[in-house]
Design a protein around this motif. Structure first.
Motif, PDB file in Angstrom:
ATOM      1  N   VAL A  33       0.893  -1.198   0.105  1.00  0.00           N
ATOM      2  CA  VAL A  33      -0.037   0.108  -0.071  1.00  0.00           C
ATOM      3  C   VAL A  33       0.872   1.268   0.021  1.00  0.00           C
ATOM      4  O   VAL A  33       1.423   1.578   1.062  1.00  0.00           O
ATOM      5  N   GLY A  34       1.115   1.988  -1.242  1.00  0.00           N
ATOM      6  CA  GLY A  34       1.973   2.982  -1.626  1.00  0.00           C
ATOM      7  C   GLY A  34       1.968   4.175  -0.319  1.00  0.00           C
ATOM      8  O   GLY A  34       3.015   4.459   0.137  1.00  0.00           O
ATOM      9  N   PHE A  35       0.678   4.542  -0.139  1.00  0.00           N
ATOM     10  CA  PHE A  35       0.676   5.831   0.668  1.00  0.00           C
ATOM     11  C   PHE A  35       0.906   5.275   2.032  1.00  0.00           C
ATOM     12  O   PHE A  35       1.626   6.109   2.885  1.00  0.00           O
ATOM     13  N   PHE A  36       0.511   4.245   2.555  1.00  0.00           N
ATOM     14  CA  PHE A  36       0.825   3.686   3.928  1.00  0.00           C
ATOM     15  C   PHE A  36       2.166   3.229   4.277  1.00  0.00           C
ATOM     16  O   PHE A  36       3.039   3.937   5.174  1.00  0.00           O
ATOM     17  N   ASP A  37       3.080   2.858   3.022  1.00  0.00           N
ATOM     18  CA  ASP A  37       4.551   2.899   3.245  1.00  0.00           C
ATOM     19  C   ASP A  37       4.994   4.381   3.495  1.00  0.00           C
ATOM     20  O   ASP A  37       6.062   4.360   4.294  1.00  0.00           O
TER      21      ASP A  37
END
Ligand code: MN
Length: 195
Positions: A33-37
């Motif tokens: 999950v890009g934003f979460f990373d």
């Protein structure tokens, strides 16, 4: 060494978290999950906690299980790495501006999980990320990290900035709370003698 490795596997997610509380803010976080990373990277960088996270989750459903379960595993890692909490400052707080957003975080590594979350998000999504998952993450992290955590949005109209400022504010507060207190190096910071 104030380090911990947690592996947590369910039918929904498979997660490994490694942290070092006495790190320099080095991170390698891959959850799918890009934003979460991007948010986890902020947490590491601004808490000066080295953090390696690998998560494989049921993202074909949505991001919910992955985000929540990383919060659980990271909270468990914090609890393990802190041990009996001898010599820490225990409390931390931060007032953090980011462009339009201003967030306040105050926390107590009390062993008594409690989340006060007063962070309205103006939009339901940040890209493909559900903004309500920011609260889900901190609820899980506070519960399993034994943290009394208060987060308030004082200003802000951009959801990306609000979310990111929340992670950064909690990170800075956490940095302060987990740091050794040189005046109380051998003491558990509670009149009860335990946290
Ligand atoms: Mn950003």
């Amino acid at each position: 060494m104030r380090t911990a490795t947690i592996t947590r596997k369910t039918a929904e997610t498979d997660i490994t978290v490694q942290i070092d509380l006495d790190g320099t803010g080095r991170y390698d976080n891959q959850t799918g999950v890009g934003f979460f990373d991007h948010m986890l990277d902020q947490l590491s960088r601004h808490a000066l906690i080295d953090m390696t996270i690998r998560a494989t989750g049921d993202l074909h459903i949505d991001d919910h299980h992955t985000v929540e379960d990383v919060g659980i595993a990271l909270g468990q890692a914090l609890t393990q790495a802190l041990g009996d909490k001898r010599g820490i400052r225990r409390y931390g707080s931060c007032l953090l501006p980011m462009d339009d957003a201003q967030l306040r975080a105050a926390l107590d590594l009390s062993g008594r999980p409690f989340l006060v979350w007063n962070v309205d998000m103006p939009t339901a999504k940040i890209g493909s990320f559900d903004t309500e998952l920011v609260r889900e993450f901190f609820q899980a992290f506070a519960t399993h990290g034994g943290i009394t955590l208060h987060v308030d949005r004082l200003h802000g109209f951009n959801s990306h900035h609000i979310a990111e400022a929340a992670f950064k504010a909690v990170a800075r507060a956490l940095r302060e709370a987990v740091e050794p207190d040189p005046r109380r190096a051998d003491a558990i910071p509670s009149t009860k003698g335990t946290l």
